[in-house]
Design an enzyme around this catalytic site. Structure first.
Site, mmCIF file in Angstrom:
data_model
loop_
_atom_site.group_PDB
_atom_site.id
_atom_site.type_symbol
_atom_site.label_atom_id
_atom_site.label_comp_id
_atom_site.label_asym_id
_atom_site.label_seq_id
_atom_site.Cartn_x
_atom_site.Cartn_y
_atom_site.Cartn_z
ATOM 1 N N GLU A 150 0.808 50.062 104.926
ATOM 2 C CA GLU A 150 1.589 49.714 103.742
ATOM 3 C C GLU A 150 0.731 49.764 102.483
ATOM 4 O OE1 GLU A 150 4.939 49.251 103.341
ATOM 5 O OE2 GLU A 150 4.900 50.018 105.381
ATOM 6 N N HIS B 71 6.932 55.728 97.678
ATOM 7 C CA HIS B 71 6.213 55.005 98.736
ATOM 8 C C HIS B 71 6.599 55.553 100.106
ATOM 9 C CE1 HIS B 71 4.769 51.345 100.954
ATOM 10 N NE2 HIS B 71 5.798 51.655 101.726
ATOM 11 N N GLU B 72 7.893 55.757 100.319
ATOM 12 C CA GLU B 72 8.354 56.271 101.610
ATOM 13 C C GLU B 72 7.908 57.714 101.822
ATOM 14 O OE1 GLU B 72 9.363 54.266 103.712
ATOM 15 O OE2 GLU B 72 9.688 52.587 102.350
ATOM 16 N N HIS C 237 4.457 57.804 103.165
ATOM 17 C CA HIS C 237 4.414 57.617 104.612
ATOM 18 C C HIS C 237 4.666 58.939 105.328
ATOM 19 C CE1 HIS C 237 3.819 53.383 105.161
ATOM 20 N NE2 HIS C 237 4.903 53.018 104.498
#
Length: 328
Positions: free
Chosen positions: A202, A131-132, A135
């Site tokens: 998100e 997930h990071e 980003h």
């Protein structure tokens, strides 16, 4: 190009807000001073905001020797995401959480808390890291980090207006009333910008992270655990710097769990529901992972060799014992 455009629009909006605050506090002169501060803040934010965020969150860089399993996991997932290996940091808090920062994929960092490694299973940690990395790949980190820096600066400027008596300035069109309004409304406006940025990105990072890890239900499980455990431990660094809260995968501050305009993150239940839809589309197995990895793929969860997951103590040496998580 789209992310560059969105970042430019965001910076322009925050700069305009900065100048408006300066105008209501000090008239034309205040607006010019605010514009100068905004330019300096933007330049500083672009080149140094990542270092500032890591320092304010008291994150410390780890090496392949101190945390080999974590380092290898980030390295493998970075290759799958198609981005350079970011620096890896550890935050000394029992609250399970994580965030990414950096102006571009070539200058990025991933920070995870010791609580994340302690309470989550390896495949869940991998999903959070994916997930990071999403980003970072989408260059969200530049926008989110600069937003945090400018939001903090806007709040400080509003407070300065109160302390230095901006309401007595004849150039202020609303006098003391204008100053008081800016003191209360400016931080709220900055907060709303932060929340809007965080909430939309998100959902995108959840989707892209699930594609990177190929384990959407692992991220759903991780979010469920984090939401249950996060408020049992205080993230002191985050509480001291609430403008940084939107950087984390889950709101590190107390309260504000509702999925509305005043929450820094989307509701966890909504995020899990979206991940379950993604899992159905990906046709993953019951555990959330594909039953048979494609040729050349490998799992990023360490094998259970009995060695355990090593969480080095912050400030210690690489030879320190560390604590074991659910890896052994």
């Amino acid at each position: 190009m789209l992310n560059f455009f969105r970042t430019s629009i965001l910076l322009a909006a925050l700069t305009a807000l900065f100048m408006a605050i300066g105008y209501f506090i000090g008239g034309t002169n205040g607006m010019l001073i605010a514009f100068g501060i905004a330019v300096v803040t933007n330049l500083f934010g672009y080149w140094n905001s990542d270092k500032l965020v890591l320092a304010m969150q008291q994150a410390q860089e780890v090496s392949p020797r101190s945390t080999p399993e974590l380092y290898q996991m980030v390295e493998g997932l970075s290759r799958r995401a198609g981005i350079p290996m970011p620096k890896v940091y550890l935050i000394n808090t029992d609250q399970p959480n994580a965030f990414a920062t950096g102006r571009n994929p070539q200058n990025a960092a991933v920070a995870v808390s010791s609580g994340l490694l302690r309470y989550l299973e390896p495949h869940e940690v991998a999903a959070v890291i994916a997930h990071e990395l999403a980003h970072i790949r989408s260059r969200d980190t530049l926008t989110m980090t600069i937003t945090a820096t400018l939001a903090g600066a806007i709040s400080m400027l509003a407070q300065f207006g109160l302390f230095f008596g901006g309401g007595n300035n004849r150039g202020n069109p609303l006098g003391a009333v204008g100053t008081l309004l800016m003191v209360f409304l400016a931080p709220v406006a900055a907060m709303l910008v932060q929340m809007a940025v965080s909430r939309t990105r998100e959902y995108e990072a959840d989707k892209d992270g699930a594609e990177i890890s190929r384990d959407p239900l692992a991220l759903a499980s991780a979010l469920s655990k984090i939401s249950q455990l996060a408020h049992r431990a205080v993230n002191v660094a985050a509480e001291r710097n609430p403008a940084m809260a939107h950087l984390y995968i889950f709101n590190p501050l107390s309260g504000a769990r509702m999925d509305n305009l005043f929450s820094t993150h989307p509701d966890v239940g909504n995020r899990i529901a979206e991940l379950q839809k993604i899992a159905a589309v990906m046709q993953v197995g019951g555990t959330g992972r594909r039953a048979e990895p494609s040729r050349g793929e490998r799992s990023f969860a360490p094998r259970n060799t009995g060695g355990g997951w090593r969480v080095p103590p912050i400030g210690g040496t690489e030879d320190d014992g560390g604590q074991r998580g659910p890896w052994g």
